[in-house]
Motif scaffolding. Structure first.
Motif, PDB file in Angstrom:
ATOM      1  N   MET A 287      10.650   8.485  -6.956  1.00 60.28           N
ATOM      2  CA  MET A 287      10.207   7.319  -6.186  1.00 60.28           C
ATOM      3  C   MET A 287       8.864   6.831  -6.730  1.00 60.28           C
ATOM      4  SD  MET A 287       9.685   6.951  -2.042  1.00 60.28           S
ATOM      5  CE  MET A 287       8.333   8.131  -1.959  1.00 60.28           C
ATOM      6  N   SER A 288       8.721   5.514  -6.813  1.00 54.23           N
ATOM      7  CA  SER A 288       7.474   4.939  -7.324  1.00 54.23           C
ATOM      8  C   SER A 288       6.415   4.930  -6.228  1.00 54.23           C
ATOM      9  CB  SER A 288       7.722   3.519  -7.838  1.00 54.23           C
ATOM     10  OG  SER A 288       8.665   3.524  -8.875  1.00 54.23           O
ATOM     11  N   LEU A 289       5.604   5.963  -6.179  1.00 54.30           N
ATOM     12  CA  LEU A 289       4.604   6.083  -5.124  1.00 54.30           C
ATOM     13  C   LEU A 289       3.542   4.996  -5.212  1.00 54.30           C
ATOM     14  CD1 LEU A 289       4.109   9.965  -5.038  1.00 54.30           C
ATOM     15  CD2 LEU A 289       5.440   8.542  -3.479  1.00 54.30           C
ATOM     16  N   ASN A 290       3.403   4.380  -6.376  1.00 57.85           N
ATOM     17  CA  ASN A 290       2.397   3.325  -6.517  1.00 57.85           C
ATOM     18  C   ASN A 290       2.758   2.084  -5.698  1.00 57.85           C
ATOM     19  OD1 ASN A 290       4.549   3.022  -8.561  1.00 57.85           O
ATOM     20  ND2 ASN A 290       3.438   1.150  -9.093  1.00 57.85           N
ATOM     21  N   LEU A 291       4.019   1.978  -5.252  1.00 65.86           N
ATOM     22  CA  LEU A 291       4.431   0.844  -4.430  1.00 65.86           C
ATOM     23  C   LEU A 291       4.000   1.010  -2.972  1.00 65.86           C
ATOM     24  CD1 LEU A 291       8.039   0.149  -5.784  1.00 65.86           C
ATOM     25  CD2 LEU A 291       5.929  -1.070  -6.334  1.00 65.86           C
ATOM     26  N   TYR A 292       3.686   2.231  -2.577  1.00 71.83           N
ATOM     27  CA  TYR A 292       3.284   2.503  -1.190  1.00 71.83           C
ATOM     28  C   TYR A 292       1.811   2.906  -1.175  1.00 71.83           C
ATOM     29  CZ  TYR A 292       8.285   2.422  -0.383  1.00 71.83           C
ATOM     30  OH  TYR A 292       9.603   2.030  -0.329  1.00 71.83           O
ATOM     31  N   VAL A 293       0.967   1.925  -1.322  1.00 73.80           N
ATOM     32  CA  VAL A 293      -0.473   2.162  -1.445  1.00 73.80           C
ATOM     33  C   VAL A 293      -1.092   2.294  -0.057  1.00 73.80           C
ATOM     34  CG1 VAL A 293      -2.611   1.317  -2.459  1.00 73.80           C
ATOM     35  CG2 VAL A 293      -0.412   0.692  -3.487  1.00 73.80           C
ATOM     36  N   LEU A 294      -1.953   3.279   0.097  1.00 74.26           N
ATOM     37  CA  LEU A 294      -2.660   3.424   1.376  1.00 74.26           C
ATOM     38  C   LEU A 294      -4.011   4.078   1.123  1.00 74.26           C
ATOM     39  CD1 LEU A 294      -2.369   2.886   4.400  1.00 74.26           C
ATOM     40  CD2 LEU A 294      -1.581   5.231   4.684  1.00 74.26           C
ATOM     41  N   ASN A 295      -5.049   3.398   1.516  1.00 77.21           N
ATOM     42  CA  ASN A 295      -6.393   3.967   1.454  1.00 77.21           C
ATOM     43  C   ASN A 295      -7.166   3.450   2.657  1.00 77.21           C
ATOM     44  OD1 ASN A 295      -7.445   1.342   0.801  1.00 77.21           O
ATOM     45  ND2 ASN A 295      -6.826   1.708  -1.346  1.00 77.21           N
ATOM     46  N   GLN A 296      -8.416   3.828   2.755  1.00 75.06           N
ATOM     47  CA  GLN A 296      -9.206   3.481   3.940  1.00 75.06           C
ATOM     48  C   GLN A 296      -9.368   1.974   4.095  1.00 75.06           C
ATOM     49  OE1 GLN A 296     -12.906   5.574   4.162  1.00 75.06           O
ATOM     50  NE2 GLN A 296     -13.442   4.770   6.181  1.00 75.06           N
ATOM     51  N   ASP A 297      -9.580   1.260   2.984  1.00 74.97           N
ATOM     52  CA  ASP A 297      -9.738  -0.197   3.060  1.00 74.97           C
ATOM     53  C   ASP A 297      -8.451  -0.874   3.536  1.00 74.97           C
ATOM     54  OD1 ASP A 297     -12.341  -0.048   2.235  1.00 74.97           O
ATOM     55  OD2 ASP A 297     -11.903  -0.467   0.125  1.00 74.97           O
ATOM     56  N   ILE A 298      -7.334  -0.436   2.981  1.00 75.28           N
ATOM     57  CA  ILE A 298      -6.050  -1.023   3.375  1.00 75.28           C
ATOM     58  C   ILE A 298      -5.742  -0.717   4.835  1.00 75.28           C
ATOM     59  CG2 ILE A 298      -3.555  -0.928   3.003  1.00 75.28           C
ATOM     60  CD1 ILE A 298      -4.138  -0.434   0.039  1.00 75.28           C
ATOM     61  N   GLU A 299      -5.967   0.536   5.248  1.00 78.26           N
ATOM     62  CA  GLU A 299      -5.698   0.919   6.633  1.00 78.26           C
ATOM     63  C   GLU A 299      -6.563   0.116   7.603  1.00 78.26           C
ATOM     64  OE1 GLU A 299      -5.429   4.915   9.453  1.00 78.26           O
ATOM     65  OE2 GLU A 299      -6.264   5.037   7.429  1.00 78.26           O
ATOM     66  N   SER A 300      -7.842  -0.053   7.269  1.00 78.16           N
ATOM     67  CA  SER A 300      -8.748  -0.807   8.133  1.00 78.16           C
ATOM     68  C   SER A 300      -8.336  -2.274   8.203  1.00 78.16           C
ATOM     69  CB  SER A 300     -10.179  -0.694   7.604  1.00 78.16           C
ATOM     70  OG  SER A 300     -11.056  -1.498   8.354  1.00 78.16           O
ATOM     71  N   THR A 301      -7.982  -2.846   7.069  1.00 79.94           N
ATOM     72  CA  THR A 301      -7.548  -4.251   7.041  1.00 79.94           C
ATOM     73  C   THR A 301      -6.241  -4.425   7.790  1.00 79.94           C
ATOM     74  OG1 THR A 301      -8.610  -4.518   4.885  1.00 79.94           O
ATOM     75  CG2 THR A 301      -7.021  -6.200   5.543  1.00 79.94           C
ATOM     76  N   TYR A 302      -5.321  -3.471   7.601  1.00 83.69           N
ATOM     77  CA  TYR A 302      -4.039  -3.527   8.313  1.00 83.69           C
ATOM     78  C   TYR A 302      -4.260  -3.530   9.828  1.00 83.69           C
ATOM     79  CZ  TYR A 302       0.285  -1.937  10.477  1.00 83.69           C
ATOM     80  OH  TYR A 302       1.379  -1.815  11.301  1.00 83.69           O
ATOM     81  N   ASN A 303      -5.114  -2.653  10.310  1.00 81.81           N
ATOM     82  CA  ASN A 303      -5.372  -2.570  11.745  1.00 81.81           C
ATOM     83  C   ASN A 303      -5.955  -3.871  12.294  1.00 81.81           C
ATOM     84  OD1 ASN A 303      -4.434   0.064  11.951  1.00 81.81           O
ATOM     85  ND2 ASN A 303      -6.445   0.963  11.540  1.00 81.81           N
TER      86      ASN A 303
END
Length: 353
Positions: A1-17
């Motif tokens: 599975m291409s794990l690079n397609l499911y990116v998650l870090n603190q900036d993304i999580e904060s922006t998502y919320n």
């Protein structure tokens, strides 16, 4: 599975919320005294759709919007844009499946649910308890026509067309139907159809011209294959409208706001509040019965009586409640067919004493 397609870090999580927090459902209250069993069933279906919106559509859409804001690879952004677009475009079909039965449009939900073979018909009822089978022998053709399953299959186009044909214009359902057919959703469906039937978003080369003497294949630079500014705008506005559509649907069902049918030729259906000493609950009587009550004069038999204790020693208030045509007819039928004989029996015994 291409794990690079499911990116998650603190900036993304904060922006998502932050993005996710923009989309909330406002509570819609029930209207006391008019809720039917059919309303409860369809409220449950709307609740399941609401849960699907929150878990599947909103999650995929907001994740894409967050990735776009924070920044990620072209391939990753296209992957999640496609996911969000396909998800969000499924909403109206799911909602119309529920409105199909609630509005009594009688469209077959899907071809696999209705098999037609000669004189044998099979249907699966909407609660999926069992399969119903009919065999036609020497039936009157007019009767046969009435009891045959409808061959009109549910689609967004068919729902809009039939609704406008059956129901009068109103302030709730008609705007909901119009919303589903707006330019915003037309653009989203066009993109979705291109993804499914023509070319995926990050595809750089695609056939763009086919003639008898020429086939054209267009190759575009990677950053020109998709307009993420447009897609993000369509998705964010589309998600807002979905939340609004769920609230409107809840309101229509919970507050009995289905518009009258054009075939009825009547637009005013109302109930009147009456008060009886036997109960503190809200008691609503069809207004037509109250109007008949006022015409009876000194007749000992009354048109309005308590549906619980059958006493006609009640207070008729001036409070009126607008209701749907179906609620009015069901209540009127219940009073005349079921409750009226009990009242007559009780009143006759009182008069004989």
């Amino acid at each position: 599975m291409s794990l690079n397609l499911y990116v998650l870090n603190q900036d993304i999580e904060s922006t998502y919320n932050k993005v996710r927090a923009k989309y909330i459902f406002n509570k819609v209250s029930y209207r006391e005294g008019i809720l039917k069993f059919d309303d409860i069933l369809h409220s449950m279906l709307i609740y399941q759709l609401k849960d699907y919106v929150e878990q599947e559509i909103a999650t995929s859409t907001c994740y894409y919007l967050a990735l776009r804001d924070v920044g990620t690879s072209h391939e990753t952004l296209c992957f999640h844009a496609e996911h969000a677009i396909v998800r969000i475009c499924s909403f109206w079909e799911h909602l119309f499946q529920i409105l199909n039965t609630y509005l009594d449009l009688k469209m077959v939900p899907a071809k696999r649910l209705a098999g037609i073979g000669g004189e044998k018909w099979e249907l699966t009822n909407f609660l999926n308890f069992k399969k119903l089978k009919w065999k036609f022998y020497q039936l009157n053709p007019l009767i046969k026509k009435q009891i045959q399953p409808k061959t009109s299959y549910l689609s967004r186009y068919n729902v809009i067309k039939l609704f406008k044909k059956m129901y009068v214009n109103d302030n709730h359902l008609r705007p909901l139907i119009i919303m589903s057919n707006s330019d915003l959703w037309t653009k989203l469906r066009d993109i979705r159809n291109d993804i499914v039937h023509y070319k995926f978003l990050r595809q750089r080369g695609a056939v763009n011209l086919v003639r008898e003497d020429l086939t054209g294949i267009l190759f575009e630079p990677k950053d020109k294959t998709v307009d993420h500014v447009l897609i993000a705008d369509l998705l964010s506005k589309g998600l807002e409208e979905i939340y609004s559509a769920i609230e409107i649907s809840y309101k229509i069902i919970r507050q009995d706001l289905v518009p009258p049918r054009k075939s009825t030729g009547r637009t005013d259906f109302a109930m009147v509040k009456v008060i009886c000493n036997c109960s503190s609950n809200l008691i609503l009587i069809p207004k037509d019965l109250v109007e008949l009550e006022n015409k009876l004069g000194d007749n000992p038999y009354r048109a309005v009586f308590c549906p619980t204790c059958f006493s006609d020693k009640i207070t008729i208030t001036a409070e009126e409640y607008k209701v749907s045509e179906d609620t009015f007819k069901q209540t009127m039928g219940h009073y005349i067919v079921t409750l009226w004989p009990n009242y007559m029996e009780k009143k006759t015994k009182e008069l004989e004493v």
